[in-house]
Design an enzyme around this catalytic site. Structure first.
Site, mmCIF file in Angstrom:
data_model
loop_
_atom_site.group_PDB
_atom_site.id
_atom_site.type_symbol
_atom_site.label_atom_id
_atom_site.label_comp_id
_atom_site.label_asym_id
_atom_site.label_seq_id
_atom_site.Cartn_x
_atom_site.Cartn_y
_atom_site.Cartn_z
ATOM 1 N N LYS A 13 0.884 -1.338 -0.031
ATOM 2 C CA LYS A 13 -0.311 -0.080 0.134
ATOM 3 C C LYS A 13 1.126 1.258 0.162
ATOM 4 O O LYS A 13 0.924 2.169 -0.460
ATOM 5 C CB LYS A 13 -1.435 0.253 1.406
ATOM 6 N N ARG A 89 -9.280 0.592 9.311
ATOM 7 C CA ARG A 89 -8.953 -0.858 9.190
ATOM 8 C C ARG A 89 -9.702 -1.424 9.558
ATOM 9 O O ARG A 89 -9.694 -2.169 10.625
ATOM 10 C CB ARG A 89 -7.275 -0.699 9.963
ATOM 11 N N ARG A 128 12.091 -5.288 4.713
ATOM 12 C CA ARG A 128 11.646 -3.961 4.546
ATOM 13 C C ARG A 128 12.415 -3.568 4.987
ATOM 14 O O ARG A 128 12.721 -3.523 6.234
ATOM 15 C CB ARG A 128 9.964 -4.289 5.273
ATOM 16 N N ARG A 161 11.885 -1.331 10.692
ATOM 17 C CA ARG A 161 11.040 -1.302 12.004
ATOM 18 C C ARG A 161 10.684 -2.297 13.116
ATOM 19 O O ARG A 161 10.657 -3.252 13.134
ATOM 20 C CB ARG A 161 8.700 -1.554 11.079
ATOM 21 N N ARG A 172 0.098 -8.917 13.873
ATOM 22 C CA ARG A 172 -0.639 -7.429 12.685
ATOM 23 C C ARG A 172 -0.826 -8.925 12.012
ATOM 24 O O ARG A 172 -1.982 -8.471 11.408
ATOM 25 C CB ARG A 172 0.861 -6.852 12.325
HETATM 26 P P1 ADP Z 1 2.352 -2.102 3.326
HETATM 27 O O1 ADP Z 1 2.321 -0.569 3.116
HETATM 28 O O2 ADP Z 1 1.040 -2.408 2.369
HETATM 29 O O3 ADP Z 1 2.504 -2.643 4.507
HETATM 30 P P2 ADP Z 1 4.962 -1.775 2.030
HETATM 31 O O4 ADP Z 1 4.787 -0.799 0.917
HETATM 32 O O5 ADP Z 1 5.200 -1.636 2.826
HETATM 33 O O6 ADP Z 1 3.489 -2.489 2.099
HETATM 34 O O7 ADP Z 1 5.138 -2.692 0.716
HETATM 35 C C1 ADP Z 1 6.373 -4.232 1.948
HETATM 36 C C2 ADP Z 1 7.862 -4.351 1.334
HETATM 37 O O8 ADP Z 1 7.014 -5.516 0.743
HETATM 38 C C3 ADP Z 1 8.666 -2.875 1.234
HETATM 39 O O9 ADP Z 1 9.548 -3.730 1.666
HETATM 40 C C4 ADP Z 1 8.204 -2.435 -0.103
HETATM 41 O O10 ADP Z 1 9.797 -2.542 -1.128
HETATM 42 C C5 ADP Z 1 7.987 -4.564 -0.566
HETATM 43 N N1 ADP Z 1 7.507 -4.518 -1.959
HETATM 44 C C6 ADP Z 1 5.900 -3.493 -2.089
HETATM 45 N N2 ADP Z 1 5.472 -3.613 -3.601
HETATM 46 C C7 ADP Z 1 6.613 -4.986 -3.998
HETATM 47 C C8 ADP Z 1 6.148 -6.323 -5.153
HETATM 48 N N3 ADP Z 1 5.005 -5.614 -6.056
HETATM 49 N N4 ADP Z 1 7.351 -6.792 -5.178
HETATM 50 C C9 ADP Z 1 7.854 -6.790 -3.677
HETATM 51 N N5 ADP Z 1 8.561 -6.101 -3.121
HETATM 52 C C10 ADP Z 1 7.254 -5.694 -3.190
HETATM 53 P P1 AMP Z 2 1.256 0.063 9.359
HETATM 54 O O1 AMP Z 2 2.375 1.489 9.091
HETATM 55 O O2 AMP Z 2 0.089 0.783 8.098
HETATM 56 O O3 AMP Z 2 1.591 -0.885 9.213
HETATM 57 O O4 AMP Z 2 0.648 0.309 10.432
HETATM 58 C C1 AMP Z 2 1.318 -0.035 11.783
HETATM 59 C C2 AMP Z 2 0.856 0.376 13.261
HETATM 60 O O5 AMP Z 2 0.117 2.051 12.595
HETATM 61 C C3 AMP Z 2 0.364 -0.996 13.018
HETATM 62 O O6 AMP Z 2 -0.059 -1.676 13.728
HETATM 63 C C4 AMP Z 2 -1.326 -0.002 13.912
HETATM 64 O O7 AMP Z 2 -0.486 -0.221 15.280
HETATM 65 C C5 AMP Z 2 -0.926 1.375 13.645
HETATM 66 N N1 AMP Z 2 -2.095 2.109 12.558
HETATM 67 C C6 AMP Z 2 -2.276 1.998 11.629
HETATM 68 N N2 AMP Z 2 -2.632 2.649 10.811
HETATM 69 C C7 AMP Z 2 -4.151 2.364 11.719
HETATM 70 C C8 AMP Z 2 -5.615 2.373 11.504
HETATM 71 N N3 AMP Z 2 -6.076 2.766 10.611
HETATM 72 N N4 AMP Z 2 -6.250 1.835 12.977
HETATM 73 C C9 AMP Z 2 -5.546 1.778 13.986
HETATM 74 N N5 AMP Z 2 -4.132 1.489 13.984
HETATM 75 C C10 AMP Z 2 -3.184 1.771 13.179
#
Ligand code: ADP
Ligand code: AMP
Length: 214
Positions: A13, A89, A128, A161, A172
């Site tokens: 995302k 969420r 990541r 992270r 999660r």
């Molecule tokens: P989210 O925001 O949904 O938690 P991220 O955008 O942070 O996901 O992506 C999670 C991890 O996967 C990151 O390390 C990113 O670089 C990698 N990633 C994202 N999209 C792809 C893809 N299409 N193929 C492979 N790796 C990806």
């Molecule tokens: P993310 O970076 O989207 O993976 O979010 C990291 C953490 O932030 C999550 O595991 C939750 O603890 C908190 N968080 C992010 N977005 C939300 C949401 N919409 N509602 C509740 N907690 C959230």
């Protein structure tokens, strides 16, 4: 245009929203990054309250999250629309978003579900790396930075992270899986599913096709 990107942690995302924000000019609203800012960069009262939930991989309570989101979308950069990444969420958040947008004479225009299998999510989260300064996202195998440990975009330091540790990741995924089902029901008939297991550009092209006005 108001676009929601749904998907489990690691679905891509943030990666897609950041790229789409550049190509479309829409603001990228990420509640995860807003929480990291409150907790680790600014150390605010909201951050203090959110921290235990965040670090345990649990959802931060709706009242805190919705309040923070409402404040964020009141910003002038959201007047023409935004890309929501990580929000809503829960059902309560989805209803609150509808309400907040309706107050502005707007509504959710597109809901995109980025679907990725669980074993791939675990692999992605384990590799990541995020920029401490600007939040940019990298993966050590699929999208590494040009220089290890350094953000291509702003030169900031990259870090892994705390909540990407395997024991927190499990929690999660469990929490988010439960809530995702309810959100897919809530948006039934309006959700477009995208195959999130293509490469980053492939996923981006599919999402762009979905959100481009026909
Ligand atoms: P989210 O925001 O949904 O938690 P991220 O955008 O942070 O996901 O992506 C999670 C991890 O996967 C990151 O390390 C990113 O670089 C990698 N990633 C994202 N999209 C792809 C893809 N299409 N193929 C492979 N790796 C990806
Ligand atoms: P993310 O970076 O989207 O993976 O979010 C990291 C953490 O932030 C999550 O595991 C939750 O603890 C908190 N968080 C992010 N977005 C939300 C949401 N919409 N509602 C509740 N907690 C959230």
């Amino acid at each position: 245009m108001y676009v929601i990107l749904l998907g489990l942690p690691g679905a891509g995302k943030g990666t897609q929203a950041a790229n789409l924000a550049e190509t479309t000019g829409l603001s990228h609203i990420t509640t995860g990054e807003l929480f990291r800012d409150h907790i680790y960069r600014r150390g605010t009262e909201l951050g203090r309250k959110a921290k235990p939930y965040y670090e345990a991989g649990k959802l931060v309570p709706d009242e805190l999250t919705i309040g923070m989101l409402r404040e964020r979308i009141a910003g002038p950069d959201c007047a023409l629309g935004c890309l929501f990444d990580g929000f809503p969420r829960t059902l309560e958040q989805a209803e609150a978003l509808d309400e907040a947008l309706a107050e502005r004479g707007a509504a959710v225009d597109r809901v995109v579900y980025i679907k990725v299998a669980e074993e791939e999510l675990v692999r992605r989260l384990a590799g990541r790396w995020n920029c401490r300064q600007c939040g940019a996202v990298y993966h050590e195998a699929s999208s590494p930075p040009q220089r290890p440990g350094v953000c291509d975009r702003c030169g900031g330091e990259l870090y892994q992270r705390e909540d990407d540790k395997p024991e927190v990741v499990r929690q999660r995924l469990e929490v988010n899986l439960r809530e995702l089902g309810k959100l897919l029901d809530y948006y039934e008939g309006r959700v477009v599913e995208v195959d999130g297991q293509q490469d980053i550009d492939g996923v981006g092209r599919e999402i762009l096709a979905v959100i481009s006005p026909s």
